[in-house]
Motif scaffolding. Structure first.
Motif, short mmCIF file in Angstrom:
data_model
loop_
_atom_site.label_atom_id
_atom_site.label_comp_id
_atom_site.label_asym_id
_atom_site.label_seq_id
_atom_site.Cartn_x
_atom_site.Cartn_y
_atom_site.Cartn_z
N ALA A 120 40.86 -4.26 23.21
CA ALA A 120 39.82 -4.30 22.18
C ALA A 120 38.45 -4.61 22.77
CB ALA A 120 40.19 -5.35 21.13
N GLU A 121 38.41 -5.53 23.72
CA GLU A 121 37.12 -5.90 24.32
C GLU A 121 36.48 -4.71 25.04
OE1 GLU A 121 35.30 -9.23 27.44
OE2 GLU A 121 37.39 -9.33 26.78
N THR A 122 37.30 -3.95 25.76
CA THR A 122 36.78 -2.76 26.45
C THR A 122 36.29 -1.72 25.46
OG1 THR A 122 38.28 -3.14 28.31
CG2 THR A 122 37.36 -0.93 28.08
N GLU A 124 35.16 -2.18 22.40
CA GLU A 124 33.91 -2.62 21.77
C GLU A 124 32.74 -2.45 22.73
OE1 GLU A 124 34.85 -6.58 20.67
OE2 GLU A 124 35.76 -6.00 18.74
N SER A 125 32.96 -2.77 24.00
CA SER A 125 31.89 -2.59 25.00
C SER A 125 31.53 -1.12 25.16
CB SER A 125 32.34 -3.18 26.33
OG SER A 125 31.40 -2.92 27.35
N LEU A 188 36.45 -3.59 14.52
CA LEU A 188 37.73 -3.27 15.14
C LEU A 188 38.71 -2.94 14.01
CD1 LEU A 188 39.44 -3.13 17.76
CD2 LEU A 188 39.95 -5.56 17.42
#
Length: 238
Positions: A120-122, A124-125, A188
């Protein structure tokens, strides 16, 4: 020699009514007819209007409505070559495997398929990088911001790690910037906002689709009296 003046007598049955009465009768009959037609027209008018509307609607069924809801807006316009340039630039970003761009009903949608193992972090980035890439080609204040009461384009950025939700690692992020917004927002969407509520709703659907069968008589728990009776019988046998 004087001549006698003769007068002809009309038959008794041939008496002409007085002129005054005849005029009043004619006026009364004409007024009644006028009132009748006025009332009839007023009574039939709603039905005639309704019939015209129904007939017009039936005749127009299946015909497309030609028009442009964005008449006077979207100036300057985004060209096909602009979209192709955006798609190529997004595809060149690190971690993006495939990209696609389309423009429909005043919204530019940019899709970026990233590595399946990305979290998820990747995602969003990457969504932020995609947005920056798009606005570096199509200026945000020019193409995606209202000005002088004129509507401009909306922008959507879709970043996901799989084409379909096939396992628990599925990640999907959507960034949205309408022409009336000051800045984009990211969400997300592959994870629920309220996890407990989502789980309860899923469980309710599961229970409704797979109801538990009622226990058969053989499976029912023996009553207290029945259990004590059996124990007494075993004691007597002993």
């Amino acid at each position: 020699m004087a001549t006698k003046k003769t007068t002809s007598k009309k038959p008794a049955g041939d008496r002409t009514p007085k002129s005054g009465k005849q005029v009043r009768k004619s006026k009364s009959g004409g007024g009644t007819a006028v009132v009748f037609w006025i009332v009839l027209i007023l009574f039939l008018s709603p039905f005639l209007v309704l019939g015209y509307i129904i007939l017009s609607a039936a005749m127009d069924t299946g015909k497309p409505i030609i028009g442009n809801r964005y008449d006077g807006d979207h100036d300057p316009a985004i060209s096909k070559s602009d979209l192709e340039k955006v798609e190529s630039s997004v595809k060149s970003l690190s971690g993006v495997e495939k990209s696609m761009v389309n423009l429909a009903t005043g919204t530019v949608r940019v899709y970026a398929d990233i590595n399946d193992s990305a979290g998820a972090e990747t995602a969003e980035s990457t969504a932020g990088q995609v947005y920056s890439t798009v606005t570096s080609i199509l200026n945000e204040s020019t193409y995606f911001t209202q000005s002088n009461g004129k509507k401009m384009y909306d922008l959507e950025v879709h970043v996901y790690n799989q084409d379909k939700n096939t396992d628990s690692n599925f990640v999907y992020v959507i960034g949205t910037k309408t022409s009336s917004m000051d800045a984009p927002i990211y969400q997300l969407v592959s994870e629920p906002i309220d996890a407990e509520l989502a789980e309860s709703l899923r469980q309710a659907v599961e229970n409704r689709n797979n109801p538990k069968a009622a226990p058969t008589p053989a499976e029912e728990t023996p009553q207290e009296g029945e259990a004590s009776g059996e124990e007494t019988a075993e004691g007597n046998q002993g």
